[in-house]
Design a protein around this motif. Structure first.
Motif, PDB file in Angstrom:
ATOM      1  N   TRP A  85     -11.691   7.007  -5.282  1.00  0.00           N
ATOM      2  CA  TRP A  85     -12.065   8.666  -5.669  1.00  0.00           C
ATOM      3  C   TRP A  85     -13.516   9.165  -5.439  1.00  0.00           C
ATOM      4  O   TRP A  85     -14.467   8.471  -5.738  1.00  0.00           O
ATOM      5  CB  TRP A  85     -11.805   8.792  -7.191  1.00  0.00           C
ATOM      6  CG  TRP A  85     -11.832  10.409  -7.258  1.00  0.00           C
ATOM      7  CD1 TRP A  85     -12.728  11.048  -8.539  1.00  0.00           C
ATOM      8  CD2 TRP A  85     -10.577  11.323  -7.223  1.00  0.00           C
ATOM      9  NE1 TRP A  85     -12.308  12.533  -8.693  1.00  0.00           N
ATOM     10  CE2 TRP A  85     -11.178  12.506  -7.568  1.00  0.00           C
ATOM     11  CE3 TRP A  85      -9.589  11.304  -6.200  1.00  0.00           C
ATOM     12  CZ2 TRP A  85     -10.534  13.870  -7.311  1.00  0.00           C
ATOM     13  CZ3 TRP A  85      -8.885  12.476  -6.184  1.00  0.00           C
ATOM     14  CH2 TRP A  85      -9.249  13.705  -6.635  1.00  0.00           C
ATOM     15  N   THR A 126     -14.242   3.463  -7.595  1.00  0.00           N
ATOM     16  CA  THR A 126     -12.932   2.704  -7.486  1.00  0.00           C
ATOM     17  C   THR A 126     -12.536   2.276  -8.892  1.00  0.00           C
ATOM     18  O   THR A 126     -12.960   1.616  -9.644  1.00  0.00           O
ATOM     19  CB  THR A 126     -13.239   1.386  -6.459  1.00  0.00           C
ATOM     20  OG1 THR A 126     -13.581   1.717  -5.270  1.00  0.00           O
ATOM     21  CG2 THR A 126     -11.862   0.693  -6.263  1.00  0.00           C
ATOM     22  N   ASP A 147       0.837  -1.083  -0.086  1.00  0.00           N
ATOM     23  CA  ASP A 147       0.030   0.088   0.002  1.00  0.00           C
ATOM     24  C   ASP A 147       0.907   1.287   0.013  1.00  0.00           C
ATOM     25  O   ASP A 147       1.829   1.345   0.657  1.00  0.00           O
ATOM     26  CB  ASP A 147      -0.964  -0.021   1.127  1.00  0.00           C
ATOM     27  CG  ASP A 147      -1.921  -1.105   1.160  1.00  0.00           C
ATOM     28  OD1 ASP A 147      -2.015  -1.950   0.354  1.00  0.00           O
ATOM     29  OD2 ASP A 147      -2.709  -1.164   2.350  1.00  0.00           O
ATOM     30  N   PHE A 188      -7.241   2.058  -6.481  1.00  0.00           N
ATOM     31  CA  PHE A 188      -7.505   3.493  -5.572  1.00  0.00           C
ATOM     32  C   PHE A 188      -8.800   4.011  -5.815  1.00  0.00           C
ATOM     33  O   PHE A 188      -9.625   3.624  -6.707  1.00  0.00           O
ATOM     34  CB  PHE A 188      -6.531   4.521  -6.031  1.00  0.00           C
ATOM     35  CG  PHE A 188      -6.786   5.291  -7.267  1.00  0.00           C
ATOM     36  CD1 PHE A 188      -7.372   6.565  -7.359  1.00  0.00           C
ATOM     37  CD2 PHE A 188      -6.514   4.814  -8.502  1.00  0.00           C
ATOM     38  CE1 PHE A 188      -7.745   7.003  -8.498  1.00  0.00           C
ATOM     39  CE2 PHE A 188      -6.565   5.405  -9.731  1.00  0.00           C
ATOM     40  CZ  PHE A 188      -7.338   6.681  -9.840  1.00  0.00           C
ATOM     41  N   THR A 195      -6.521   9.944  -1.081  1.00  0.00           N
ATOM     42  CA  THR A 195      -6.759   8.545  -1.482  1.00  0.00           C
ATOM     43  C   THR A 195      -5.268   7.737  -1.413  1.00  0.00           C
ATOM     44  O   THR A 195      -4.177   8.568  -1.142  1.00  0.00           O
ATOM     45  CB  THR A 195      -7.131   8.537  -3.012  1.00  0.00           C
ATOM     46  OG1 THR A 195      -7.311   7.213  -3.484  1.00  0.00           O
ATOM     47  CG2 THR A 195      -6.149   8.938  -4.021  1.00  0.00           C
ATOM     48  N   LYS A 196      -5.193   6.584  -1.523  1.00  0.00           N
ATOM     49  CA  LYS A 196      -3.932   5.678  -1.580  1.00  0.00           C
ATOM     50  C   LYS A 196      -4.211   4.678  -2.502  1.00  0.00           C
ATOM     51  O   LYS A 196      -5.405   4.323  -2.799  1.00  0.00           O
ATOM     52  CB  LYS A 196      -3.495   5.263  -0.361  1.00  0.00           C
ATOM     53  CG  LYS A 196      -4.600   4.131   0.265  1.00  0.00           C
ATOM     54  CD  LYS A 196      -4.032   3.432   1.629  1.00  0.00           C
ATOM     55  CE  LYS A 196      -4.867   2.215   2.074  1.00  0.00           C
ATOM     56  NZ  LYS A 196      -4.291   1.700   3.315  1.00  0.00           N
ATOM     57  N   PHE A 197      -2.990   4.184  -2.907  1.00  0.00           N
ATOM     58  CA  PHE A 197      -3.153   3.088  -3.889  1.00  0.00           C
ATOM     59  C   PHE A 197      -2.659   1.699  -3.327  1.00  0.00           C
ATOM     60  O   PHE A 197      -1.789   1.627  -2.528  1.00  0.00           O
ATOM     61  CB  PHE A 197      -2.020   3.420  -5.179  1.00  0.00           C
ATOM     62  CG  PHE A 197      -2.385   4.703  -6.049  1.00  0.00           C
ATOM     63  CD1 PHE A 197      -2.967   4.535  -7.118  1.00  0.00           C
ATOM     64  CD2 PHE A 197      -2.285   5.953  -5.320  1.00  0.00           C
ATOM     65  CE1 PHE A 197      -3.423   5.481  -8.020  1.00  0.00           C
ATOM     66  CE2 PHE A 197      -2.648   6.941  -6.163  1.00  0.00           C
ATOM     67  CZ  PHE A 197      -3.182   6.878  -7.638  1.00  0.00           C
TER      68      PHE A 197
END
Length: 365
Positions: free
Chosen positions: A272, A317, A214, A270, A242-244
């Motif tokens: 949004w 997503t 992550d 991710f 957000t994170k990936f």
């Protein structure tokens, strides 16, 4: 007469095993009959017959010394697939039991093997109790997995499984016979030549780096403004965060292998906030996200999204995939969400200010 085909001379095993005691009794009876058949005191040398073998899954220790050429170092004894992980701990061939080997755990105390026939040798293979890695998935059916261990002409076949952790395999084979381990996992074969200490057919991404990481969250805030005739439209401080989630895949249950042995599929996911409070911020993935790897910019294989209704808005997503080399472990994401933001009810589009580029490192090391 020179009697041969005699089983090893040894005391009873440490464990109480009715099947093994029965087998030893048969071998002892055969030896007695062979020796007495001549009607005279036998002459010559007793040998452990070629092809003689012993296996055990109950040995609680390593039979080989903690140091020495018998032990495989690093990953040279490791095989990993979608449904298995095993490691060969030690391999040794000898004419007489060397010092430091704990073969009494296999044969009983004061093990005393007759020497092998001329041109033959004892060979032992033991698997590590802990391979140090884990298989990504459990087999869904027995026909997905099979294995073969061979010491010269002696082979052990495994269907739906691989040799058990800590298992020991001992055989009398011709000197310098090949010692090989082969595992077939959903029609992909990986193997080790245990004599030469070489491996072939490796699913390379399973031997390097992590399979999922992550990223650190990224956040920002933008404002929007426009005019239409004598009207002004604006919004202040649309915050986002957000994170990936990044993955490296080579196999998917129900689908099978998704990459060649020297490749991997890089996946990015991710979330949004696509809309809320009557406003809609739709980002163009092709423009908003750039991904680079060791060989430069990457082009997505696939780019999809799924929407979740939040009542007063939509959470979107995104999922993207890329084809990458199996040894590529470091990537950079340039994420730049741009405007405009729309007000669908009023058919208004508002350019934004305060937008920024986020450079996000992704490392599977």
């Amino acid at each position: 007469m020179s009697p041969k085909d005699i089983a090893p001379a040894r005391p009873p095993a440490l464990r109480s095993d009715a099947h093994r005691r029965a087998a030893f009794a048969v071998l002892a009876a055969a030896a007695a009959l062979t020796v007495s058949a001549c009607g005279a005191v036998p002459t010559g040398t007793l040998h452990t017959r070629a092809g003689y073998s012993v296996t055990s899954e109950d040995v609680p220790v390593s039979l080989c010394p903690t140091e020495g050429e018998s032990r495989l170092t690093g990953d040279e004894g490791l095989l990993v697939g979608a449904h298995f992980a095993l490691r060969v701990e030690c391999v040794a061939s000898f004419d007489e039991i060397p010092e430091g080997f704990q073969l009494d755990y296999l044969f009983g105390e004061r093990a005393n093997l007759y020497s092998p026939e001329p041109g033959y040798e004892f060979t032992i293979v033991q698997f590590a109790p802990e391979p140090g890695v884990a298989a990504p998935y459990a087999p869904e059916s027995a026909d997905e997995l099979s294995a073969t261990l061979a010491i010269g002409d002696r082979t052990w076949n495994f269907d739906g499984e691989v040799p058990a952790p800590g298992a020991v395999f001992f055989a009398v084979a011709k000197k310098d016979s090949p010692i090989t381990l082969e595992v077939v996992d959903v029609e992909r074969t990986q193997s080790i030549d245990l004599r030469e200490r070489t491996r072939e057919g490796l699913i390379q991404a399973l031997y390097t780096g992590k399979l999922e990481v992550d990223t650190e969250p990224v956040s920002g805030s933008v404002d929007g403004y426009t005019t239409e005739g004598s009207y002004e439209y604006w919004f202040d401080d649309w915050k986002y965060s957000t994170k990936f989630i990044a993955t490296r895949e080579v196999f998917r249950p129900g689908e099978g292998w998704v990459a060649e042995p020297d490749r991997a599929v890089l996946g990015l996911e991710f979330g949004w906030l696509h809309s809320g409070s009557g406003l809609e911020w739709s980002i163009d993935l092709e423009d908003a996200l750039k991904v680079t790897g060791p060989d430069g910019a990457l082009t997505p294989l696939t780019a999809d999204h799924v929407d979740e209704d939040l009542g007063d808005g939509v959470w979107r997503t995104f999922t993207l995939t890329y084809d990458v080399p199996a040894d590529a472990l470091a990537f950079t994401l340039d994420f730049h969400p741009k405007g405009p933001v729309k007000w669908p009810e009023e058919d208004i589009s508002m350019p934004i200010t305060g937008d920024q580029n986020h450079e996000i490192p992704v490392s599977f090391e």
